[in-house]
Each structure stands twice: as C-alpha cells, then as structure tokens.
Write a protein that holds these residues in place. Sequence first.
Motif, PDB file in Angstrom:
ATOM      1  N   ILE A   1      19.101   5.186  -6.559  1.00  0.00           N
ATOM      2  CA  ILE A   1      18.744   6.230  -5.599  1.00  0.00           C
ATOM      3  C   ILE A   1      17.283   5.981  -5.227  1.00  0.00           C
ATOM      4  CG2 ILE A   1      18.605   8.724  -5.199  1.00  0.00           C
ATOM      5  CD1 ILE A   1      21.477   7.659  -5.930  1.00  0.00           C
ATOM      6  N   ASP A   2      16.972   6.022  -3.941  1.00  0.00           N
ATOM      7  CA  ASP A   2      15.586   5.779  -3.524  1.00  0.00           C
ATOM      8  C   ASP A   2      14.628   6.701  -4.272  1.00  0.00           C
ATOM      9  OD1 ASP A   2      16.119   3.720  -1.748  1.00  0.00           O
ATOM     10  OD2 ASP A   2      16.393   5.084  -0.047  1.00  0.00           O
ATOM     11  N   PRO A   3      13.464   6.171  -4.668  1.00  0.00           N
ATOM     12  CA  PRO A   3      12.509   6.960  -5.443  1.00  0.00           C
ATOM     13  C   PRO A   3      12.052   8.229  -4.727  1.00  0.00           C
ATOM     14  CG  PRO A   3      11.885   4.650  -5.433  1.00  0.00           C
ATOM     15  CD  PRO A   3      13.003   4.810  -4.441  1.00  0.00           C
ATOM     16  N   ILE A   4      11.790   9.225  -5.517  1.00  0.00           N
ATOM     17  CA  ILE A   4      11.189  10.468  -5.043  1.00  0.00           C
ATOM     18  C   ILE A   4       9.778  10.469  -5.615  1.00  0.00           C
ATOM     19  CG2 ILE A   4      11.301  12.986  -5.121  1.00  0.00           C
ATOM     20  CD1 ILE A   4      14.375  12.605  -5.604  1.00  0.00           C
ATOM     21  N   TYR A   5       8.779  10.545  -4.752  1.00  0.00           N
ATOM     22  CA  TYR A   5       7.401  10.497  -5.232  1.00  0.00           C
ATOM     23  C   TYR A   5       6.489  11.168  -4.217  1.00  0.00           C
ATOM     24  CZ  TYR A   5       6.970   6.520  -2.032  1.00  0.00           C
ATOM     25  OH  TYR A   5       6.977   5.712  -0.916  1.00  0.00           O
ATOM     26  N   PHE A   6       5.289  11.467  -4.664  1.00  0.00           N
ATOM     27  CA  PHE A   6       4.274  11.947  -3.746  1.00  0.00           C
ATOM     28  C   PHE A   6       2.908  11.443  -4.182  1.00  0.00           C
ATOM     29  CE2 PHE A   6       4.078  15.245  -6.924  1.00  0.00           C
ATOM     30  CZ  PHE A   6       2.765  15.728  -6.906  1.00  0.00           C
ATOM     31  N   HIS A   7       2.003  11.404  -3.230  1.00  0.00           N
ATOM     32  CA  HIS A   7       0.645  10.891  -3.435  1.00  0.00           C
ATOM     33  C   HIS A   7      -0.333  12.040  -3.677  1.00  0.00           C
ATOM     34  CE1 HIS A   7       1.499   6.796  -1.945  1.00  0.00           C
ATOM     35  NE2 HIS A   7       2.395   7.404  -1.180  1.00  0.00           N
ATOM     36  N   GLY A   8      -1.492  11.682  -4.183  1.00  0.00           N
ATOM     37  CA  GLY A   8      -2.588  12.638  -4.279  1.00  0.00           C
ATOM     38  C   GLY A   8      -2.580  13.475  -5.543  1.00  0.00           C
ATOM     39  N   THR A   9      -2.423  12.840  -6.683  1.00  0.00           N
ATOM     40  CA  THR A   9      -2.371  13.594  -7.937  1.00  0.00           C
ATOM     41  C   THR A   9      -3.581  13.359  -8.838  1.00  0.00           C
ATOM     42  OG1 THR A   9      -1.138  11.865  -9.088  1.00  0.00           O
ATOM     43  CG2 THR A   9       0.146  13.547  -7.931  1.00  0.00           C
ATOM     44  N   SER A  10      -4.550  12.611  -8.368  1.00  0.00           N
ATOM     45  CA  SER A  10      -5.705  12.263  -9.199  1.00  0.00           C
ATOM     46  C   SER A  10      -6.888  13.187  -8.940  1.00  0.00           C
ATOM     47  CB  SER A  10      -6.120  10.814  -8.935  1.00  0.00           C
ATOM     48  OG  SER A  10      -7.308  10.517  -9.613  1.00  0.00           O
ATOM     49  N   LEU A  11      -7.325  13.856  -9.996  1.00  0.00           N
ATOM     50  CA  LEU A  11      -8.544  14.661  -9.888  1.00  0.00           C
ATOM     51  C   LEU A  11      -9.737  13.759  -9.590  1.00  0.00           C
ATOM     52  CD1 LEU A  11      -8.034  17.097 -12.905  1.00  0.00           C
ATOM     53  CD2 LEU A  11      -7.733  17.607 -10.472  1.00  0.00           C
ATOM     54  N   ALA A  12      -9.736  12.563 -10.164  1.00  0.00           N
ATOM     55  CA  ALA A  12     -10.831  11.609  -9.950  1.00  0.00           C
ATOM     56  C   ALA A  12     -10.944  11.197  -8.489  1.00  0.00           C
ATOM     57  CB  ALA A  12     -10.635  10.388 -10.834  1.00  0.00           C
ATOM     58  N   ALA A  13      -9.830  11.243  -7.768  1.00  0.00           N
ATOM     59  CA  ALA A  13      -9.840  10.888  -6.347  1.00  0.00           C
ATOM     60  C   ALA A  13     -10.175  12.081  -5.461  1.00  0.00           C
ATOM     61  CB  ALA A  13      -8.494  10.295  -5.946  1.00  0.00           C
ATOM     62  N   GLY A  14     -10.475  13.213  -6.081  1.00  0.00           N
ATOM     63  CA  GLY A  14     -10.910  14.382  -5.318  1.00  0.00           C
ATOM     64  C   GLY A  14      -9.836  15.408  -5.007  1.00  0.00           C
ATOM     65  N   TYR A  15      -8.652  15.226  -5.521  1.00  0.00           N
ATOM     66  CA  TYR A  15      -7.590  16.207  -5.281  1.00  0.00           C
ATOM     67  C   TYR A  15      -7.784  17.391  -6.214  1.00  0.00           C
ATOM     68  CZ  TYR A  15      -5.566  12.466  -2.589  1.00  0.00           C
ATOM     69  OH  TYR A  15      -5.380  11.474  -1.660  1.00  0.00           O
ATOM     70  N   THR A  16      -7.446  18.576  -5.743  1.00  0.00           N
ATOM     71  CA  THR A  16      -7.644  19.790  -6.539  1.00  0.00           C
ATOM     72  C   THR A  16      -6.367  20.142  -7.299  1.00  0.00           C
ATOM     73  OG1 THR A  16      -6.895  21.297  -4.808  1.00  0.00           O
ATOM     74  CG2 THR A  16      -9.256  20.675  -4.796  1.00  0.00           C
ATOM     75  N   PRO A  17      -6.513  20.846  -8.430  1.00  0.00           N
ATOM     76  CA  PRO A  17      -5.311  21.272  -9.154  1.00  0.00           C
ATOM     77  C   PRO A  17      -4.345  22.064  -8.269  1.00  0.00           C
ATOM     78  CG  PRO A  17      -7.234  21.578 -10.532  1.00  0.00           C
ATOM     79  CD  PRO A  17      -7.740  21.184  -9.161  1.00  0.00           C
TER      80      PRO A  17
END
Length: 181
Positions: free
Chosen positions: A143-159
């Motif tokens: 089954i094609d992967p299910i994923y999303f980007h932007g989970t790194s606090l170090a990269a500036g994403y917020t909780p």
Amino acid sequence: MALIILAHPNFDKSFANKTIIEALENSKLDLEIRNIHDLYPDFKINAKAEQEALLRHQTIVFQYPFYWYSMPAILKQWFDIVFEYQFAYGSKGDKLKNKNFVPSFTVGSSESSYTALGFQHFRVYEFCKHLEQTAYHTQMNYIDPIYFHGTSLAAGYTPDSIMTNAKHHAQKLIATLSQLQ
C-alpha cells in the motif's frame, strides 16, 4: 484486525508519532499495537512472537519516524529477524502472502526539501523502494506510504503544527485501514 509495528526510539518525547498512535487507539478500529522499542530495548527480537502476531492480522502497519532516508535501526533489525527464510520467503515461505503492507511514517524536514532541486535531492517515495521490494518479495500487497513532512522541532516546526498535521495523518491512516478491513 490490523497490527501496528511501532518503531520509535524516543516515543515518549514524540509529538507526531505519539499523536498518531493516540488517534489510532481512540478509533473504533480493532488494532494490536506492538511498540518494539518497549518490547525489545536490547534489540533481541523474539522472531516467533513477532511471527505469531503477523499471522493474526491481515494488515500490517509500520509506524516510525523517517531516519536518515530509511527506518530506525530497530525496525531494520525487526525485518532481518522476523522475515526469515521459509516464513516470509522461500519455497515454503508464504506466510505473509496477500497480507497488506502499509508504511506509515513522519518526515522531519519540509516537503520542498524532498525534490530534485531540494536539499535532500530525491522525493520521499524514491527512498521507499526497499519497502516496496520487501512487500513484493514476501508476496504482500504494498500500500502506498502514508506520511507527512515537518515534524522536526530543530527545523523550526512547532508542537502545535506537528500535532495538527499528525491528526490529519492519523485520519488518513484510519480511513485506509477501514477500507482494508
């Protein structure tokens, strides 16, 4: 019933994977969740116990953070130990035949970094060919992967943004699992 193989080395501190697992636990789906870091902190994976879990389920979800363009070390170890000859492949190795193989993962950096011109140079799906080949080799339905980007606090994403996106991811995963049952 679906089996979730959770492979996060620092699950208690995770925003994304923890939110996804909580949403799955709160869904109406019939699931078994196996946190392999909790089960095998020493990486000494019990192949028979894991194979028995696989045999109980039609759909297997691999939930993990995308690490160095692949999976965490314990999940690679899990595949090496559990998908053994004459169980997962070989002349008598058809125990996983026609089961669903669902990669579900979180990616730390932005989607724009995973382009031909981006920092990572390749798109995420190009890093998933080994998963597709594993499913093919074991006669599973990829089954094609299910994923999303932007989970790194170090990269500036917020909780908050991470958890919001993780909730959307969980809903996609729940919808996929509902269709597969």
